[in-house]
Design an enzyme around this catalytic site. Structure first.
Site, PDB file in Angstrom:
ATOM      1  N   ASN A 138       0.805  -1.216   0.000  1.00 31.17           N
ATOM      2  CA  ASN A 138       0.000   0.000   0.000  1.00 31.17           C
ATOM      3  C   ASN A 138       0.842   1.272   0.000  1.00 31.17           C
ATOM      4  OD1 ASN A 138      -2.388   1.830   0.817  1.00 31.17           O
ATOM      5  ND2 ASN A 138      -0.994   2.016   2.563  1.00 31.17           N
ATOM      6  N   TYR A 154       3.621   9.831 -10.695  1.00 25.11           N
ATOM      7  CA  TYR A 154       2.599   9.011 -10.053  1.00 25.11           C
ATOM      8  C   TYR A 154       1.921   8.103 -11.068  1.00 25.11           C
ATOM      9  CZ  TYR A 154      -1.381   7.761  -7.124  1.00 25.11           C
ATOM     10  OH  TYR A 154      -2.318   7.065  -6.405  1.00 25.11           O
TER      11      TYR A 154
END
Length: 309
Positions: free
Chosen positions: A90, A154
């Site tokens: 995560n 990202y």
């Protein structure tokens, strides 16, 4: 069809567990009766989250991009809690701003945490997952199939994380290890709140269709992901309607191009947009990490700042 399994009494590992979605996942998995190992870079915050779980837990302060550190973490967790049945990669960061003026070290750090960190996490814990017939969940994003302007690192890292997990799934299928990709949209975490402080990023999101710009609470997103863990799903969508968006993947680049050509020139004229630096890093800890590796003064006599704008 993915098979369901009983999570109670098993061990789960969550990276980036000090805050946000990682902490929410730890709580949800603990609520299913799992022992939970929390990994992250903020020892005190990890301990505080662990104290809320009401189940056996263990915290390890470690950087997911540190191969040796993650190997040690895996050995320690297996010794204390047992081999993991569930591992959730995560940990993630972001940055915003034009690629051309982005800081190379900050850009690289985003890719290292989001993509390389996920791979290092898998490598460290695969022996335990194989022994348990376990499940590895790579947290990706809608950025994997809908790349946005001003978020190049990202988007590149999340597309890479998706491809990595799909490749790993094919490798591990015959060894009874499940591998899933979680596609997240806007979640109420530090990362999204940090991004919304920058007007250009906030307005770009505001031009999305209503459902696509909604921000979802962490606990709700964590519940969707844990349901995917219970089902050992190959793909987990948070929110679930994103499953329908997969069919539109071929058209998203065109839509993004049209929106960007229409809105970006105006936004850049009206609002100066410097580099954001790392987003969602919990009080600047990632910037301090990058600063420690900064070189001495540059040719113009100024020390180069690596934490972004």
């Amino acid at each position: 069809m993915a098979r369901s399994w009983e999570l109670e009494g098993r061990t789960a590992v969550v990276t980036g567990a000090a805050r946000g979605l990682g902490a929410g996942l730890a709580r949800r998995l603990a609520g299913r009766g799992m022992r939970v190992a929390l990994l992250g870079r903020e020892r005190a915050t990890l301990a505080a989250v662990a104290g809320t779980l009401g189940t056996e837990s263990h915290t390890v302060e470690v950087d997911v991009t540190d191969d040796a550190g993650m190997e040690r973490a895996a050995a320690e967790i297996t010794r204390v809690l047992g081999a993991p049945s569930v591992v959730v990669a995560n940990a993630g960061v972001a940055e915003g701003g034009p690629f051309e003026t982005s800081d190379p070290d900050t850009w690289r750090r985003v890719v290292e945490v989001n993509l390389v960190g996920g791979a290092i996490t898998a490598r460290a814990f695969l022996p335990g997952l194989r022994a348990e017939g376990g499940y590895f969940l790579q947290v990706a994003s809608t950025a994997a199939f809908g790349a946005a302007p001003m978020m190049s690192a990202y988007c590149a890292s999340k597309a890479g994380a998706e491809a990595f997990a799909r490749s790993l799934r094919a490798e591990m299928a015959h060894q009874d290890v499940g591998v899933g990709v979680a596609y997240l949209h806007w979640t109420d975490t530090d990362m999204v709140r940090d991004a919304d402080r920058h007007r250009v990023l906030r307005e770009l999101r505001g031009h999305m269709p209503g459902p696509a710009r909604r921000v979802y609470p962490v606990d709700r997103v964590a519940s969707w992901l844990v349901r995917g863990v219970e089902r050992r799903s190959a793909s987990v969508y948070a929110p679930p309607w994103l499953r329908l968006a997969q069919a539109g993947r071929p058209f998203f680049p065109l839509a993004v191009d049209l929106l960007s050509r229409r809105e970006l020139p105006r936004l850049m004229r009206e609002h100066s947009f410097e580099q954001t630096g790392l987003l969602g890093v919990g009080g600047g800890i990632e910037e301090r990490l990058i600063d420690r590796t900064s070189p001495g003064p540059t040719a113009d006599g100024q020390g180069r700042r690596r934490g972004g704008g």
